[in-house]
Design a protein around this motif. Sequence first.
Motif, PDB file in Angstrom:
ATOM      1  N   GLU A  45     100.273  10.053  74.718  1.00 34.56           N
ATOM      2  CA  GLU A  45      99.257   9.927  75.761  1.00 34.56           C
ATOM      3  C   GLU A  45      97.846  10.105  75.193  1.00 34.56           C
ATOM      4  O   GLU A  45      96.906   9.418  75.618  1.00 34.56           O
ATOM      5  N   LEU A  46      97.693  11.016  74.244  1.00 35.01           N
ATOM      6  CA  LEU A  46      96.388  11.226  73.618  1.00 35.01           C
ATOM      7  C   LEU A  46      95.997   9.998  72.805  1.00 35.01           C
ATOM      8  O   LEU A  46      94.840   9.563  72.835  1.00 35.01           O
ATOM      9  N   ALA A  47      96.947   9.428  72.084  1.00 30.60           N
ATOM     10  CA  ALA A  47      96.669   8.229  71.292  1.00 30.60           C
ATOM     11  C   ALA A  47      96.219   7.078  72.182  1.00 30.60           C
ATOM     12  O   ALA A  47      95.301   6.322  71.824  1.00 30.60           O
ATOM     13  N   LYS A  48      96.843   6.921  73.338  1.00 28.98           N
ATOM     14  CA  LYS A  48      96.461   5.842  74.257  1.00 28.98           C
ATOM     15  C   LYS A  48      94.991   5.947  74.639  1.00 28.98           C
ATOM     16  O   LYS A  48      94.264   4.948  74.661  1.00 28.98           O
ATOM     17  N   VAL A  49      94.551   7.157  74.953  1.00 23.74           N
ATOM     18  CA  VAL A  49      93.172   7.363  75.386  1.00 23.74           C
ATOM     19  C   VAL A  49      92.195   7.118  74.238  1.00 23.74           C
ATOM     20  O   VAL A  49      91.213   6.376  74.379  1.00 23.74           O
ATOM     21  N   ILE A  50      92.466   7.727  73.094  1.00 26.09           N
ATOM     22  CA  ILE A  50      91.509   7.646  71.988  1.00 26.09           C
ATOM     23  C   ILE A  50      91.433   6.244  71.408  1.00 26.09           C
ATOM     24  O   ILE A  50      90.331   5.719  71.176  1.00 26.09           O
ATOM     25  N   PHE A  51      92.569   5.600  71.177  1.00 35.02           N
ATOM     26  CA  PHE A  51      92.515   4.264  70.589  1.00 35.02           C
ATOM     27  C   PHE A  51      91.927   3.238  71.542  1.00 35.02           C
ATOM     28  O   PHE A  51      91.286   2.275  71.114  1.00 35.02           O
ATOM     29  N   LYS A  52      92.113   3.438  72.832  1.00 35.41           N
ATOM     30  CA  LYS A  52      91.448   2.575  73.817  1.00 35.41           C
ATOM     31  C   LYS A  52      89.934   2.666  73.640  1.00 35.41           C
ATOM     32  O   LYS A  52      89.219   1.658  73.674  1.00 35.41           O
ATOM     33  N   ARG A  53      89.427   3.862  73.427  1.00 35.94           N
ATOM     34  CA  ARG A  53      87.993   4.064  73.247  1.00 35.94           C
ATOM     35  C   ARG A  53      87.505   3.545  71.895  1.00 35.94           C
ATOM     36  O   ARG A  53      86.321   3.261  71.735  1.00 35.94           O
ATOM     37  N   LEU A  54      88.435   3.419  70.954  1.00 36.52           N
ATOM     38  CA  LEU A  54      88.082   2.854  69.658  1.00 36.52           C
ATOM     39  C   LEU A  54      88.220   1.325  69.646  1.00 36.52           C
ATOM     40  O   LEU A  54      88.005   0.701  68.612  1.00 36.52           O
ATOM     41  N   GLY A  55      88.599   0.756  70.783  1.00 33.82           N
ATOM     42  CA  GLY A  55      88.696  -0.698  70.887  1.00 33.82           C
ATOM     43  C   GLY A  55      90.075  -1.257  70.621  1.00 33.82           C
ATOM     44  O   GLY A  55      90.228  -2.468  70.435  1.00 33.82           O
ATOM     45  N   VAL A  56      91.103  -0.388  70.610  1.00 31.98           N
ATOM     46  CA  VAL A  56      92.484  -0.833  70.393  1.00 31.98           C
ATOM     47  C   VAL A  56      93.244  -0.600  71.701  1.00 31.98           C
ATOM     48  O   VAL A  56      93.486   0.544  72.096  1.00 31.98           O
ATOM     49  N   ASP A  57      93.647  -1.670  72.349  1.00 33.50           N
ATOM     50  CA  ASP A  57      94.158  -1.560  73.714  1.00 33.50           C
ATOM     51  C   ASP A  57      95.588  -1.043  73.821  1.00 33.50           C
ATOM     52  O   ASP A  57      95.967  -0.451  74.821  1.00 33.50           O
ATOM     53  N   SER A  58      96.408  -1.267  72.803  1.00 36.28           N
ATOM     54  CA  SER A  58      97.831  -0.970  72.931  1.00 36.28           C
ATOM     55  C   SER A  58      98.298   0.002  71.854  1.00 36.28           C
ATOM     56  O   SER A  58      97.930  -0.133  70.680  1.00 36.28           O
ATOM     57  N   VAL A  59      99.122   0.986  72.263  1.00 36.92           N
ATOM     58  CA  VAL A  59      99.763   1.912  71.327  1.00 36.92           C
ATOM     59  C   VAL A  59     101.259   1.617  71.324  1.00 36.92           C
ATOM     60  O   VAL A  59     101.909   1.645  72.370  1.00 36.92           O
ATOM     61  N   GLN A  60     101.812   1.320  70.158  1.00 39.43           N
ATOM     62  CA  GLN A  60     103.239   1.035  70.011  1.00 39.43           C
ATOM     63  C   GLN A  60     103.908   2.191  69.281  1.00 39.43           C
ATOM     64  O   GLN A  60     103.822   2.299  68.058  1.00 39.43           O
ATOM     65  N   PRO A  61     104.605   3.080  70.006  1.00 43.05           N
ATOM     66  CA  PRO A  61     105.307   4.178  69.338  1.00 43.05           C
ATOM     67  C   PRO A  61     106.457   3.645  68.492  1.00 43.05           C
ATOM     68  O   PRO A  61     107.191   2.746  68.904  1.00 43.05           O
ATOM     69  N   VAL A  62     106.591   4.186  67.299  1.00 46.85           N
ATOM     70  CA  VAL A  62     107.687   3.833  66.402  1.00 46.85           C
ATOM     71  C   VAL A  62     108.369   5.137  66.006  1.00 46.85           C
ATOM     72  O   VAL A  62     107.779   5.959  65.321  1.00 46.85           O
ATOM     73  N   ALA A  63     109.603   5.328  66.458  1.00 45.43           N
ATOM     74  CA  ALA A  63     110.292   6.600  66.238  1.00 45.43           C
ATOM     75  C   ALA A  63     111.156   6.550  64.999  1.00 45.43           C
ATOM     76  O   ALA A  63     111.792   5.539  64.691  1.00 45.43           O
ATOM     77  N   THR A  64     111.180   7.666  64.280  1.00 46.16           N
ATOM     78  CA  THR A  64     111.986   7.788  63.073  1.00 46.16           C
ATOM     79  C   THR A  64     112.275   9.255  62.847  1.00 46.16           C
ATOM     80  O   THR A  64     111.777  10.115  63.572  1.00 46.16           O
ATOM     81  N   ASP A  65     113.073   9.561  61.841  1.00 49.05           N
ATOM     82  CA  ASP A  65     113.308  10.944  61.461  1.00 49.05           C
ATOM     83  C   ASP A  65     112.015  11.557  60.936  1.00 49.05           C
ATOM     84  O   ASP A  65     111.228  10.878  60.272  1.00 49.05           O
ATOM     85  N   PHE A  66     111.821  12.851  61.209  1.00 56.14           N
ATOM     86  CA  PHE A  66     110.565  13.486  60.817  1.00 56.14           C
ATOM     87  C   PHE A  66     110.283  13.337  59.323  1.00 56.14           C
ATOM     88  O   PHE A  66     109.155  13.090  58.912  1.00 56.14           O
ATOM     89  N   SER A  67     111.327  13.492  58.503  1.00 56.69           N
ATOM     90  CA  SER A  67     111.130  13.437  57.057  1.00 56.69           C
ATOM     91  C   SER A  67     110.715  12.054  56.574  1.00 56.69           C
ATOM     92  O   SER A  67     110.255  11.913  55.436  1.00 56.69           O
ATOM     93  N   SER A  68     110.854  11.038  57.430  1.00 55.82           N
ATOM     94  CA  SER A  68     110.481   9.670  57.047  1.00 55.82           C
ATOM     95  C   SER A  68     109.069   9.296  57.480  1.00 55.82           C
ATOM     96  O   SER A  68     108.605   8.192  57.173  1.00 55.82           O
ATOM     97  N   LEU A  69     108.371  10.202  58.157  1.00 53.65           N
ATOM     98  CA  LEU A  69     107.075   9.847  58.737  1.00 53.65           C
ATOM     99  C   LEU A  69     106.010   9.573  57.682  1.00 53.65           C
ATOM    100  O   LEU A  69     105.339   8.536  57.717  1.00 53.65           O
ATOM    101  N   ILE A  70     105.815  10.493  56.750  1.00 54.11           N
ATOM    102  CA  ILE A  70     104.781  10.274  55.729  1.00 54.11           C
ATOM    103  C   ILE A  70     105.154   9.114  54.808  1.00 54.11           C
ATOM    104  O   ILE A  70     104.305   8.250  54.545  1.00 54.11           O
TER     105      ILE A  70
END
Length: 307
Positions: free
Chosen positions: A90-115
């Motif tokens: 929800e925070l990403a939706k608000v901030i990226f909208k203000r940065l000019g990016v209209d859509s946030v696409q969540p991509v889920a994975t195991d925590f150890s694979s994030l970085i």
Amino acid sequence: MAPPLRKDTESNGTGTSGREHPGIRRRSLLAGAAAIGAVGALGAAGCSKVPTGDTLARLKSQGTVRLGIAGEAPYGFIDENGKFTGEAVELAKVIFKRLGVDSVQPVATDFSSLIPGLTTQQFDVVSAGMYINKERCQTVIFSDPEYQMLDSFIVRKGNPKNIHTYEDAFKAKAKIATGPAYAEIEYAIAAGYKRDEVAILQDPVAGMNAVESGRIDVFAGTALTSRNVVRKSSKAEATKPFATVIDGEKQIDGGGFTFRPTDTKLRDAFNVEIHKMKKSGELFRILKPFGFTKAEMTTLTAEELCK
């Protein structure tokens, strides 16, 4: 200083302020695991080399930002209606909208694979309750944290062994568990446990189930996650939040959004919006529905936490 940490990017972060110094910890509360796995597989399909150039300009042009999450409530998860939500989403939706990016696409994975996924362009940015610490800051860069966090234990109703700290648990010879790569492993070891005496369970839900069944006495995690997990339990409760003390120093964790080192322009623009929201109170209004209290709000910076 905090206890010795495992030198990998799957460690957890912490914050410092004044006499408070870093540790590491991570949360994992899976919701809708099958659906999350499917989305994660789709996100991994487009692996390529790390992009160069102006990432913020690219995101504006394509109109979508891919947000790496780990399927953890309350950070980023699938709700009962099959919808991605959480404070990070929800925070990403608000901030990226203000940065000019209209859509946030969540991509889920195991925590150890994030970085690793961030560095190989599976995602554009990560936010999964990832804590900021010195080890991670050698690999990625962070926004200033949107929250800070204390520890709490999941114990049997009534806390029969009277466990409130790691030292209490060790003295009571309590069977202790925590999650994979959680800093609570190191905190328990610092209190006297041997590494192989700390059971590793999948997530706090599994921890609560183990406490309820009597297989363990205590599951160590963060205060926010612990109190959310036990809300509907008739057999388990969460202890009062506390700051772990190691070598006389409090361990306070802070979590923020994670970026590739080449994306300083994007991170700096994100920080501008975070600070505006902190000042106006909007940040707390977004986080509050997910169980955050004003005690979790923070003025810590990524620079402090990276030290």
